[in-house]
Enzyme design. Structure first.
Site, mmCIF file in Angstrom:
data_model
loop_
_atom_site.group_PDB
_atom_site.id
_atom_site.type_symbol
_atom_site.label_atom_id
_atom_site.label_comp_id
_atom_site.label_asym_id
_atom_site.label_seq_id
_atom_site.Cartn_x
_atom_site.Cartn_y
_atom_site.Cartn_z
ATOM 1 N N GLY A 157 0.857 -1.191 0.000
ATOM 2 C CA GLY A 157 0.000 0.000 0.000
ATOM 3 C C GLY A 157 0.889 1.235 0.000
ATOM 4 N N ILE A 159 2.483 2.919 2.356
ATOM 5 C CA ILE A 159 3.757 2.919 3.098
ATOM 6 C C ILE A 159 4.737 1.915 2.482
ATOM 7 C CG2 ILE A 159 4.845 2.603 5.368
ATOM 8 C CD1 ILE A 159 2.145 3.503 6.630
ATOM 9 N N ARG A 242 2.391 -3.698 12.560
ATOM 10 C CA ARG A 242 1.787 -3.926 13.875
ATOM 11 C C ARG A 242 2.472 -5.149 14.485
ATOM 12 N NH1 ARG A 242 0.205 0.481 13.927
ATOM 13 N NH2 ARG A 242 -1.906 1.288 14.178
ATOM 14 N N GLU A 271 2.695 -4.379 23.283
ATOM 15 C CA GLU A 271 3.210 -3.032 23.635
ATOM 16 C C GLU A 271 2.539 -2.494 24.885
ATOM 17 O OE1 GLU A 271 2.913 -0.297 20.323
ATOM 18 O OE2 GLU A 271 3.802 -1.763 18.979
ATOM 19 N N HIS A 289 7.631 2.294 18.965
ATOM 20 C CA HIS A 289 6.516 2.667 18.072
ATOM 21 C C HIS A 289 6.612 4.142 17.662
ATOM 22 C CE1 HIS A 289 2.133 1.439 16.930
ATOM 23 N NE2 HIS A 289 2.632 2.266 16.044
HETATM 24 C C1 DGY Z 1 -0.769 4.408 12.931
HETATM 25 O O1 DGY Z 1 -1.204 5.520 12.644
HETATM 26 O O2 DGY Z 1 -1.402 3.390 12.742
HETATM 27 C C2 DGY Z 1 0.604 4.343 13.480
HETATM 28 O O3 DGY Z 1 0.935 3.096 13.946
HETATM 29 C C3 DGY Z 1 0.863 5.382 14.524
HETATM 30 O O4 DGY Z 1 2.246 5.613 14.433
#
Ligand code: DGY
Length: 323
Positions: A157, A159, A242, A271, A289
């Site tokens: 996607g 990112i 994640r 976490e 994170h």
């Molecule tokens: C998100 O926006 O999902 C990120 O993990 C926050 O950094």
């Protein structure tokens, strides 16, 4: 006309908090302590809009509160696996998120982890500070070359593609990826990227594997013992997606037996707890994170929540509506 009442569950950058007050009657969380499930339940019965973030668990129990006053959940984050979307839908809540504005920041951090773990930057930094450094020598802290290697992406996607762009154009890396839907030919070509038919094919052929898929029931432990074993010996795993996409116990084992060379992790299964099997390893780089953690991006994320909420309460379609 009175403003809608809203509650923000954690501190936001100050300038966005100020901007929020122009449009909402807002309850802020000034001490920034995580809210308990009970406090979250109360928020839904006392405010028109709840602005949680990715660490607030908005589950079916929280959303079962009576009476339900809230109509909007404006999540501060692109990931919304913290929210039980079906429960929100069944309670008639609209949910929005913050896509787009954290793409570059998160891709930058994926590269930070990739470079750091390959070039032993965390370990080297600790060494330089320790006072134990005895000086330059030809065999000192030799790492792994990044330039020209193969990067495998799981999820392609926004990112994933931004990470591919950096790796390909900046480090001349060959890009392989797995994505459920096909990627447009011109996008693939511009990123020097090749879409493969299975996750296994990507794992078997990549020197670095970077995860960019959302957390869903289907992606939980997507990277498990078998898939870690399928990675090339000497390969590195990078996770900015994640924590629960990776079976952390299996990862610790794979590192213990030298099945993979190292890992760069920004997210963890439980976490803020980090497995003890990771904490004392030199060949992992661990970040708390920080994927979207720049001032510019966190301000933009807050503005996105505001933009969506303003649209919703003005009777328009919020631009980033999840349900
Ligand atoms: C998100 O926006 O999902 C990120 O993990 C926050 O950094």
């Amino acid at each position: 006309m009175s403003k809608p009442q809203a509650i923000v569950t954690r501190r936001w950058p100050e300038e966005v908090e100020v901007r929020l007050t122009e449009h909402f009657d807002v309850q802020f969380n000034r001490d920034d302590e995580p809210m308990s499930p009970e406090a979250l339940r109360h928020a839904f019965s006392a405010y028109d809009a709840v602005f949680p973030t990715v660490t607030d668990k908005i589950d079916a129990d929280v959303l079962a509160v009576e009476p339900m006053r809230a109509r909007l959940i404006g999540n501060f984050g692109v990931g919304f696996n913290n929210i039980d979307i079906d429960a929100a839908k069944s309670r008639g809540l609209v949910v929005t998120n913050t896509p787009g504005v954290l793409t570059d920041t998160t891709a930058d951090l994926a590269m930070t982890l990739l470079l750091s773990v390959a070039r032993r930057a965390g370990e080297g930094e600790r060494h330089a500070r320790s006072g134990d450094w005895t000086g330059w020598r030809p065999t000192h802290m030799m790492g792994t070359q990044v330039t020209g290697k193969t990067l495998g992406l799981i999820g392609f996607g926004r990112i994933g593609q931004a990470t591919a762009r950096r790796a390909h154009l900046g480090f001349n890396m060959r890009i392989l990826f797995f994505n459920r839907s096909p990627c447009a030919k011109d996008v693939c070509e511009s990123l020097g990227a090749e879409q493969l038919g299975s996750i296994e094919e990507v794992l078997e052929n990549s020197d670095f594997v970077s995860l960019h898929c959302p957390a869903t029931p289907e992606t939980r432990h997507l990277i498990n013992a078998e898939r870690l074993a399928a990675m090339k010996p000497g390969a590195f795993l990078i996770n900015t997606a994640r924590g629960d996409v990776v079976d952390e116990a299996a990862l610790c084992h794979a590192l213990d037996i030298g099945q993979i060379a190292g890992a760069g992790l920004d997210v963890f299964e439980n976490e803020p707890e980090v497995s003890s099997g990771l904490l004392d390893r030199e060949n992992v780089v661990l970040l708390p994170h920080l994927g979207s953690a720049t001032s510019e991006t966190r301000i933009a994320m807050g503005n996105k929540v505001l933009e969506n909420a303003k649209a919703y309460f003005a009777g328009a379609e919020p631009p980033n509506r999840v349900v």
